[in-house]
Design a protein around this motif. Structure first.
Motif, PDB file in Angstrom:
ATOM      1  N   ARG A  69       0.852  -1.212   0.000  1.00 45.83           N
ATOM      2  CA  ARG A  69       0.000   0.000   0.000  1.00 45.83           C
ATOM      3  C   ARG A  69       0.881   1.253   0.000  1.00 45.83           C
ATOM      4  NH1 ARG A  69      -2.837  -3.168   3.699  1.00 45.83           N
ATOM      5  NH2 ARG A  69      -2.073  -1.985   5.495  1.00 45.83           N
ATOM      6  N   THR A  70       2.017   1.183   0.707  1.00 47.92           N
ATOM      7  CA  THR A  70       2.935   2.333   0.755  1.00 47.92           C
ATOM      8  C   THR A  70       3.503   2.640  -0.633  1.00 47.92           C
ATOM      9  OG1 THR A  70       3.490   1.702   3.008  1.00 47.92           O
ATOM     10  CG2 THR A  70       4.978   3.258   1.942  1.00 47.92           C
ATOM     11  N   TRP A  71       3.726   1.607  -1.427  1.00 49.63           N
ATOM     12  CA  TRP A  71       4.285   1.818  -2.771  1.00 49.63           C
ATOM     13  C   TRP A  71       3.424   2.784  -3.591  1.00 49.63           C
ATOM     14  CZ3 TRP A  71       6.511  -3.205  -5.452  1.00 49.63           C
ATOM     15  CH2 TRP A  71       7.446  -3.804  -4.598  1.00 49.63           C
ATOM     16  N   THR A  72       2.122   2.840  -3.281  1.00 51.06           N
ATOM     17  CA  THR A  72       1.243   3.689  -4.113  1.00 51.06           C
ATOM     18  C   THR A  72       1.579   5.177  -3.946  1.00 51.06           C
ATOM     19  OG1 THR A  72      -0.464   3.772  -2.421  1.00 51.06           O
ATOM     20  CG2 THR A  72      -0.672   2.018  -4.060  1.00 51.06           C
ATOM     21  N   MET A  73       2.307   5.527  -2.857  1.00 46.45           N
ATOM     22  CA  MET A  73       2.697   6.946  -2.736  1.00 46.45           C
ATOM     23  C   MET A  73       3.580   7.368  -3.922  1.00 46.45           C
ATOM     24  SD  MET A  73       5.444   6.872   0.440  1.00 46.45           S
ATOM     25  CE  MET A  73       6.406   8.345   0.185  1.00 46.45           C
ATOM     26  N   PHE A  74       4.296   6.414  -4.483  1.00 47.21           N
ATOM     27  CA  PHE A  74       5.199   6.736  -5.597  1.00 47.21           C
ATOM     28  C   PHE A  74       4.473   6.777  -6.950  1.00 47.21           C
ATOM     29  CE2 PHE A  74       8.092   4.308  -2.609  1.00 47.21           C
ATOM     30  CZ  PHE A  74       8.673   5.438  -2.079  1.00 47.21           C
ATOM     31  N   THR A  75       3.341   6.079  -7.027  1.00 45.29           N
ATOM     32  CA  THR A  75       2.642   5.995  -8.326  1.00 45.29           C
ATOM     33  C   THR A  75       1.448   6.944  -8.406  1.00 45.29           C
ATOM     34  OG1 THR A  75       1.427   4.113  -7.434  1.00 45.29           O
ATOM     35  CG2 THR A  75       3.319   3.607  -8.824  1.00 45.29           C
ATOM     36  N   ASP A  76       1.109   7.571  -7.287  1.00 44.51           N
ATOM     37  CA  ASP A  76      -0.053   8.471  -7.243  1.00 44.51           C
ATOM     38  C   ASP A  76       0.335   9.858  -7.784  1.00 44.51           C
ATOM     39  OD1 ASP A  76      -2.153  10.098  -6.650  1.00 44.51           O
ATOM     40  OD2 ASP A  76      -2.005   9.883  -4.461  1.00 44.51           O
ATOM     41  N   SER A  77      -0.036  10.114  -9.020  1.00 40.70           N
ATOM     42  CA  SER A  77       0.420  11.355  -9.680  1.00 40.70           C
ATOM     43  C   SER A  77      -0.290  12.597  -9.117  1.00 40.70           C
ATOM     44  CB  SER A  77       0.199  11.261 -11.182  1.00 40.70           C
ATOM     45  OG  SER A  77      -1.165  11.027 -11.440  1.00 40.70           O
ATOM     46  N   SER A  78      -1.277  12.410  -8.236  1.00 41.63           N
ATOM     47  CA  SER A  78      -1.961  13.591  -7.695  1.00 41.63           C
ATOM     48  C   SER A  78      -1.166  14.223  -6.537  1.00 41.63           C
ATOM     49  CB  SER A  78      -3.373  13.214  -7.212  1.00 41.63           C
ATOM     50  OG  SER A  78      -3.275  12.387  -6.074  1.00 41.63           O
ATOM     51  N   ASN A  79      -0.110  13.538  -6.056  1.00 40.62           N
ATOM     52  CA  ASN A  79       0.686  14.099  -4.960  1.00 40.62           C
ATOM     53  C   ASN A  79       2.116  14.356  -5.441  1.00 40.62           C
ATOM     54  OD1 ASN A  79       2.073  14.760  -2.673  1.00 40.62           O
ATOM     55  ND2 ASN A  79       1.206  13.130  -1.401  1.00 40.62           N
ATOM     56  N   ASP A  80       2.407  15.619  -5.789  1.00 37.15           N
ATOM     57  CA  ASP A  80       3.729  15.874  -6.381  1.00 37.15           C
ATOM     58  C   ASP A  80       4.862  15.839  -5.350  1.00 37.15           C
ATOM     59  OD1 ASP A  80       3.294  18.233  -5.097  1.00 37.15           O
ATOM     60  OD2 ASP A  80       3.325  19.510  -6.891  1.00 37.15           O
ATOM     61  N   LYS A  81       4.521  15.687  -4.081  1.00 36.87           N
ATOM     62  CA  LYS A  81       5.597  15.579  -3.057  1.00 36.87           C
ATOM     63  C   LYS A  81       6.153  14.153  -2.980  1.00 36.87           C
ATOM     64  CE  LYS A  81       5.114  19.415   0.036  1.00 36.87           C
ATOM     65  NZ  LYS A  81       4.152  20.224  -0.676  1.00 36.87           N
ATOM     66  N   THR A  82       5.365  13.187  -3.455  1.00 37.14           N
ATOM     67  CA  THR A  82       5.823  11.792  -3.350  1.00 37.14           C
ATOM     68  C   THR A  82       5.835  11.062  -4.701  1.00 37.14           C
ATOM     69  OG1 THR A  82       3.588  10.976  -2.898  1.00 37.14           O
ATOM     70  CG2 THR A  82       4.924  11.569  -0.975  1.00 37.14           C
ATOM     71  N   TYR A  83       5.245  11.699  -5.719  1.00 34.74           N
ATOM     72  CA  TYR A  83       5.107  11.024  -7.022  1.00 34.74           C
ATOM     73  C   TYR A  83       6.458  10.854  -7.715  1.00 34.74           C
ATOM     74  CZ  TYR A  83       3.741  10.321 -11.901  1.00 34.74           C
ATOM     75  OH  TYR A  83       3.607   9.845 -13.173  1.00 34.74           O
ATOM     76  N   VAL A  84       6.675   9.646  -8.229  1.00 37.61           N
ATOM     77  CA  VAL A  84       7.912   9.347  -8.954  1.00 37.61           C
ATOM     78  C   VAL A  84       7.523   8.852 -10.350  1.00 37.61           C
ATOM     79  CG1 VAL A  84      10.002   7.920  -8.973  1.00 37.61           C
ATOM     80  CG2 VAL A  84       9.029   8.679  -6.782  1.00 37.61           C
TER      81      VAL A  84
END
Ligand code: G3P
Length: 336
Positions: free
Chosen positions: A307-322
């Motif tokens: 579930r934590t991995w989704t912080m990297f794939t969630d393009s709506s959050n530019d602080k964590t999106y990769v």
């Protein structure tokens, strides 16, 4: 004639002395700041880098290592390295504050073993994570090496995730870590590494998670003797150099810095597994207990990691999106 010979001799000695002073003065001192104590993988990596750089450059550079947050806690010395008041530093996912991809160095449950991590990082993940990092941070990443897999240290035995859910556990003040703690259902208390021991002493925290090298160097096992080997995150640190300084170096010198950092990282990758074994022995010799988690706890943490991995794939959050997160996952999977 005699006077001429004597004068020449004196002048020769003076010139020699001047040349020696010249050589000594020419040695440029490179300061490297870190957060871990002497004897830990991070500090060993800094010393090794210094030895290699001095040797490769034939003494043109001297390296002065400042371990154990002696030049300030991580946020301060990272800022000082960016502005160039310190030439270099060692740290890890703290630099994700400038470039979210760097948090993926420590993606929970990404690597099965040190061998897997070594192959994946050196097989393309290093480049994927660093794409665009220098432009944003003013820092250049010279290498990546492991400090160890993270395990829980607590006062009482941890048989299931329920045993730690109610505890106040220290986590690094990094979004990746606070997110993962939340997904695990843990009450994470965010603070810098240097505050861990005083917080345990004052009862501000009941435990935390760290690589074994931290658990032994701080001797936190004396207060929190139950070590549960979850291995949920492999901590990766790097040596970073101020980019302006790096760009000011002649090509030959750049090559020395790169090679010294590569060799230092290779040494740490080789050492870390033996250090883990020695740490387990030290903890047990001092009355601590080192145990494996239950399968149910492993499964719980693996699901929280995913579930934590989704912080990297969630393009709506530019602080964590990769943007290239999937490429990192795929690359890691290709080396399994
Ligand atoms: O790379 C980040 C890692 O160093 C954070 O963990 O426990 O050293 O603060 P900690």
């Amino acid at each position: 004639m005699k006077r001429f010979v004597a004068l020449s001799l004196i002048m020769g000695l003076m010139l020699g002395a001047t040349a020696m002073v010249g050589t000594a003065q020419a040695a440029k001192t490179i300061k490297i700041a870190g957060m871990k104590a002497e004897g830990e993988p991070e500090t060993i990596g800094m010393h090794k880098f210094g030895e290699y750089l001095e040797k490769l450059s034939n003494g043109k550079y001297k390296v002065k290592v400042y371990p154990n947050s002696s030049l300030g806690k991580e946020d301060k010395y990272i800022a000082d390295t960016r502005r160039g008041t310190i030439e270099m530093c060692a740290t890890g996912t703290q630099v994700a504050a400038f470039h979210p991809a760097m948090a993926m160095m420590e993606t929970p449950m990404l690597y099965d073993s040190y061998e897997h991590a070594y192959k994946a990082i050196n097989g393309g993940i290093f480049e994927l994570l660093n794409e665009g990092f220098t432009e944003k941070s003013g820092l250049r990443t010279l290498n990546m090496f492991p400090l160890g897999f993270r395990h829980f240290y607590t006062k009482n035995p941890v048989k299931s995730i329920d045993d730690i859910k109610g505890l106040k556990l220290r986590v690094p003040n990094i979004t990746l870590y606070t997110t993962f703690a939340k997904e695990c259902g843990i009450n994470g208390q965010a603070m810098p590494f240097a505050e861990v021991m005083s917080s345990v002493d004052q009862g501000v925290i009941d435990g935390g998670d760290s690589p074994l090298s931290d658990i032994t160097s701080t001797k936190v096992y004396e207060k929190c003797p139950q070590i549960t080997l979850t291995g949920h995150i492999l901590v990766i640190h790097s040596l970073f150099i101020n980019e302006k300084l790096y760009q000011s170096l002649p090509d030959q010198d750049k090559a020395w810095f790169n090679e010294a950092a590569r060799l230092a990282a290779e040494d740490v990758w080789k050492l870390v597994q033996d250090m883990d074994k020695a740490a387990v022995k030290e903890i047990e010799d001092h009355g601590g207990t080192v145990s494996e988690p239950t399968q149910a706890m492993k499964d719980h943490m693996a699901a929280a990691a995913k579930r934590t991995w989704t912080m990297f794939t969630d393009s709506s959050n530019d602080k964590t999106y990769v943007p290239n997160a999937q490429a990192v996952f795929d690359k890691a999977a290709s080396f399994k």
